[in-house]
Design an enzyme around this catalytic site. Sequence first.
Site, PDB file in Angstrom:
ATOM      1  N   GLU A   1       0.827  -1.212   0.000  1.00 12.93           N
ATOM      2  CA  GLU A   1       0.000   0.000   0.000  1.00 12.93           C
ATOM      3  C   GLU A   1       0.862   1.262   0.000  1.00 12.93           C
ATOM      4  O   GLU A   1       0.522   2.258  -0.639  1.00 12.93           O
ATOM      5  CB  GLU A   1      -0.961  -0.008   1.192  1.00 12.93           C
ATOM      6  CG  GLU A   1      -1.949  -1.164   1.197  1.00 12.93           C
ATOM      7  CD  GLU A   1      -2.700  -1.335  -0.115  1.00 12.93           C
ATOM      8  OE1 GLU A   1      -2.931  -0.317  -0.805  1.00 12.93           O
ATOM      9  OE2 GLU A   1      -3.044  -2.480  -0.454  1.00 12.93           O
TER      10      GLU A   1
ATOM     11  N   HIS B   1       1.882   2.243  -3.411  1.00 14.28           N
ATOM     12  CA  HIS B   1       0.950   3.115  -4.126  1.00 14.28           C
ATOM     13  C   HIS B   1       1.169   4.588  -3.742  1.00 14.28           C
ATOM     14  O   HIS B   1       1.048   5.481  -4.591  1.00 14.28           O
ATOM     15  CB  HIS B   1      -0.488   2.718  -3.816  1.00 14.28           C
ATOM     16  CG  HIS B   1      -0.908   1.431  -4.459  1.00 14.28           C
ATOM     17  ND1 HIS B   1      -0.752   1.179  -5.801  1.00 14.28           N
ATOM     18  CD2 HIS B   1      -1.484   0.316  -3.932  1.00 14.28           C
ATOM     19  CE1 HIS B   1      -1.214  -0.029  -6.089  1.00 14.28           C
ATOM     20  NE2 HIS B   1      -1.653  -0.573  -4.971  1.00 14.28           N
TER      21      HIS B   1
END
Length: 224
Positions: free
Chosen positions: A96, A99
């Site tokens: 994550e 990202h």
Amino acid sequence: MEFLIYFALILIIPFWAQSKVKSTYKKYSKVATSSSMSGAEVARKILDDNGLYNVGVEEVRGKLSDHYDPRSKVVRLSSDNFHGRSAAGAAVAAHEVGHAIQDAQDYAFLRFRSALVPVASFGSNISFILIIAGFLMGLANLALVGIIFFSAAVLFQLVTLPVEFDASNRAMSQLVSTGIIRNDEERQTKKVLNAAAMTYVAAALVAVAELLRFILMFTGMSEE
């Protein structure tokens, strides 16, 4: 018979992918990393090491509900990964954050996917209605409009693949370079990331198969 095989495949592929990610996650959620860092600590360290002090890390409800919110600039981790000190939690947290790094570096595919969101969302909601109505009423043009809208949703699924694979590659690089995992722990971390990636591959395959089926049906309709 062909339709039975087709529907079996579009049900089996996603089910297999989901089962794979769940079993792999369950296995490695019980395996601690040498650093014994929680998912929240992993995310914070990688963010800080990349100068992303403005990106927050928050706990979110749900199972495997982890995601990065580019609008709020927040990495949200499910409770198990936020507090857990496992190889699976570290892998998910790093992914994550991958990202977030893409966002900070203006990664082209991420920008393209973000731009597709409203079109893909609208297309996925209305396309089936238009396609089915077009086929039932014998209106080829209406079915074609539905197929065009559905194509936008398929394009979104395809663009998602490089975004997710790149985030996983960034995750592995960051986990190793920051010392969060040792070299001998890379294999188990890759298994978690690869299993998660399969869900996106499965979704893309099913979407493409659906689009091809609609195109073939439209071609047959036009030739009548």
